[in-house]
Scaffold this motif. Structure first.
Motif, short mmCIF file in Angstrom:
data_model
loop_
_atom_site.label_atom_id
_atom_site.label_comp_id
_atom_site.label_asym_id
_atom_site.label_seq_id
_atom_site.Cartn_x
_atom_site.Cartn_y
_atom_site.Cartn_z
N THR A 1 0.86 -1.18 0.00
CA THR A 1 0.00 0.00 0.00
C THR A 1 0.90 1.23 0.00
O THR A 1 2.08 1.14 0.37
N LEU A 2 0.35 2.34 -0.41
CA LEU A 2 1.16 3.56 -0.44
C LEU A 2 1.63 3.96 0.95
O LEU A 2 2.64 4.65 1.08
N SER A 3 0.94 3.50 1.98
CA SER A 3 1.34 3.87 3.34
C SER A 3 2.58 3.13 3.82
O SER A 3 3.18 3.51 4.82
N ASN A 4 2.98 2.05 3.10
CA ASN A 4 4.16 1.29 3.57
C ASN A 4 5.16 1.00 2.45
O ASN A 4 5.94 0.07 2.56
N ALA A 5 5.12 1.81 1.38
CA ALA A 5 5.97 1.51 0.23
C ALA A 5 6.53 2.79 -0.38
O ALA A 5 6.08 3.89 -0.09
N THR A 6 7.50 2.60 -1.25
CA THR A 6 8.05 3.69 -2.05
C THR A 6 7.46 3.58 -3.45
O THR A 6 7.42 2.49 -4.03
N VAL B 1 -0.59 7.24 -18.15
CA VAL B 1 -0.18 8.51 -17.53
C VAL B 1 -1.21 8.93 -16.48
O VAL B 1 -0.84 9.38 -15.38
N GLU B 2 -2.48 8.77 -16.79
CA GLU B 2 -3.52 9.13 -15.82
C GLU B 2 -3.45 8.26 -14.57
O GLU B 2 -3.65 8.74 -13.45
N GLU B 3 -3.16 6.98 -14.75
CA GLU B 3 -3.00 6.08 -13.60
C GLU B 3 -1.80 6.48 -12.75
O GLU B 3 -1.86 6.52 -11.52
N ILE B 4 -0.68 6.80 -13.42
CA ILE B 4 0.52 7.22 -12.69
C ILE B 4 0.23 8.52 -11.94
O ILE B 4 0.64 8.67 -10.78
N ALA B 5 -0.47 9.45 -12.58
CA ALA B 5 -0.80 10.71 -11.93
C ALA B 5 -1.63 10.48 -10.66
O ALA B 5 -1.43 11.16 -9.64
N SER B 6 -2.54 9.51 -10.71
CA SER B 6 -3.34 9.18 -9.52
C SER B 6 -2.47 8.64 -8.39
O SER B 6 -2.62 9.03 -7.23
N LEU B 7 -1.55 7.74 -8.75
CA LEU B 7 -0.63 7.21 -7.74
C LEU B 7 0.25 8.31 -7.16
O LEU B 7 0.48 8.37 -5.94
N GLN C 1 0.04 13.26 -1.24
CA GLN C 1 -0.92 13.63 -0.20
C GLN C 1 -0.59 12.92 1.12
O GLN C 1 -0.76 13.49 2.19
N LEU C 2 -0.10 11.69 1.01
CA LEU C 2 0.25 10.92 2.21
C LEU C 2 1.66 11.23 2.71
O LEU C 2 2.08 10.71 3.74
N GLY C 3 2.40 12.03 1.95
CA GLY C 3 3.78 12.32 2.32
C GLY C 3 4.71 11.14 2.16
O GLY C 3 5.70 11.00 2.88
N ARG C 4 4.41 10.26 1.20
CA ARG C 4 5.20 9.05 0.99
C ARG C 4 6.34 9.30 0.02
O ARG C 4 6.27 10.19 -0.84
N PRO C 5 7.40 8.52 0.10
CA PRO C 5 8.55 8.72 -0.78
C PRO C 5 8.25 8.34 -2.23
O PRO C 5 7.56 7.36 -2.49
N VAL C 6 8.78 9.15 -3.14
CA VAL C 6 8.63 8.92 -4.58
C VAL C 6 10.02 8.95 -5.21
O VAL C 6 10.81 9.85 -4.93
N VAL C 7 10.30 7.96 -6.05
CA VAL C 7 11.56 7.93 -6.80
C VAL C 7 11.22 7.95 -8.28
O VAL C 7 10.46 7.11 -8.77
N HIS C 8 11.78 8.93 -8.99
CA HIS C 8 11.59 9.06 -10.42
C HIS C 8 12.85 8.57 -11.12
O HIS C 8 13.96 9.03 -10.81
N VAL C 9 12.69 7.66 -12.07
CA VAL C 9 13.82 7.19 -12.87
C VAL C 9 13.74 7.87 -14.24
O VAL C 9 12.66 7.92 -14.85
N ARG C 10 14.86 8.41 -14.68
CA ARG C 10 14.93 9.12 -15.96
C ARG C 10 16.00 8.48 -16.83
O ARG C 10 17.15 8.35 -16.41
N HIS C 11 15.61 8.09 -18.04
CA HIS C 11 16.58 7.51 -18.96
C HIS C 11 17.35 8.62 -19.67
O HIS C 11 16.76 9.55 -20.20
#
Length: 197
Positions: free
Chosen positions: A19-24, A48-54, A60-70
């Motif tokens: 869940t977003l509450s326990n994951a990156t 893209v719309e699904e990713i935007a929702s995630l 909103q939950l203050g959870r960590p996000v990692v963006h990978v860029r090629h």
């Protein structure tokens, strides 16, 4: 004939979705190349719309996000100096979010992704992005070797049509096959963002 089981089921080593509450949240290659470059993906906009929702839910939950860029070739695919290498509108990193730049499909290869994830401290990753059969697949497979548990969001990934001999394998079929392969032994798969938000 009975329904076949996944390797996860046969081995007893499967796991429940994160869940977003326990994951990156790990977003792979959400870049302009796939919208207006040489590798336009047929299923891009819904993904893209699904990713935007995630992404919105994680923020909103203050959870960590990692963006990978090629990082591609100047003047070519994923041009790091031009718009084709840019993040897609609405999916760009915000201040404080981690960005990992890669040159190979596997986001762990030649990068500090593993160190960055260790510093964040979660073994559970929610994975989405592009392309399902390439960077998403190789990264999810490598993540298992590092001990991570991946939850793959099916509708938040997409791929392209690829040549197959004298014919073509459609993006929809390739995506479906790759998601099934990953669900067999490498990731727990959920249908869409609603399953996690």
């Amino acid at each position: 004939m009975s329904m076949p089981q996944t390797l996860f089921q046969l081995s007893g080593r499967g796991y429940a979705p994160a869940t977003l509450s326990n994951a990156t949240l790990l977003i792979i290659d959400a870049q302009e190349e796939y919208r207006s470059g040489a590798m336009v993906l047929p299923g891009l906009q819904p993904a893209v719309e699904e990713i935007a929702s995630l992404l919105a839910a994680a923020r909103q939950l203050g959870r960590p996000v990692v963006h990978v860029r090629h990082l591609g070739i100047p003047g070519g695919l994923f041009d790091p100096q031009g718009p084709r290498g840019d993040f897609l509108p609405g999916l760009a990193p915000q201040a404080g979010e981690t960005v990992v730049e890669k040159r190979l499909p596997n986001a762990f290869a030649g990068t500090d992704l593993h160190d960055r994830l260790l510093a964040i401290g979660h073994l559970d990753l929610i994975v989405c992005g592009f392309m399902t059969h390439s960077s998403v697949s190789t990264t999810v497979r490598a993540a298992k070797d590092y001990g991570y548990r991946c939850t793959l969001v099916d509708a938040a990934c997409a791929t392209r049509d690829v040549p197959m001999g004298a014919s073509c394998l459609s993006a929809a079929d390739l995506h479906k096959v790759e998601v099934a392969a990953l669900a067999d032994n490498f990731a727990t798969v959920v249908a869409d963002a609603k399953a996690l938000v």
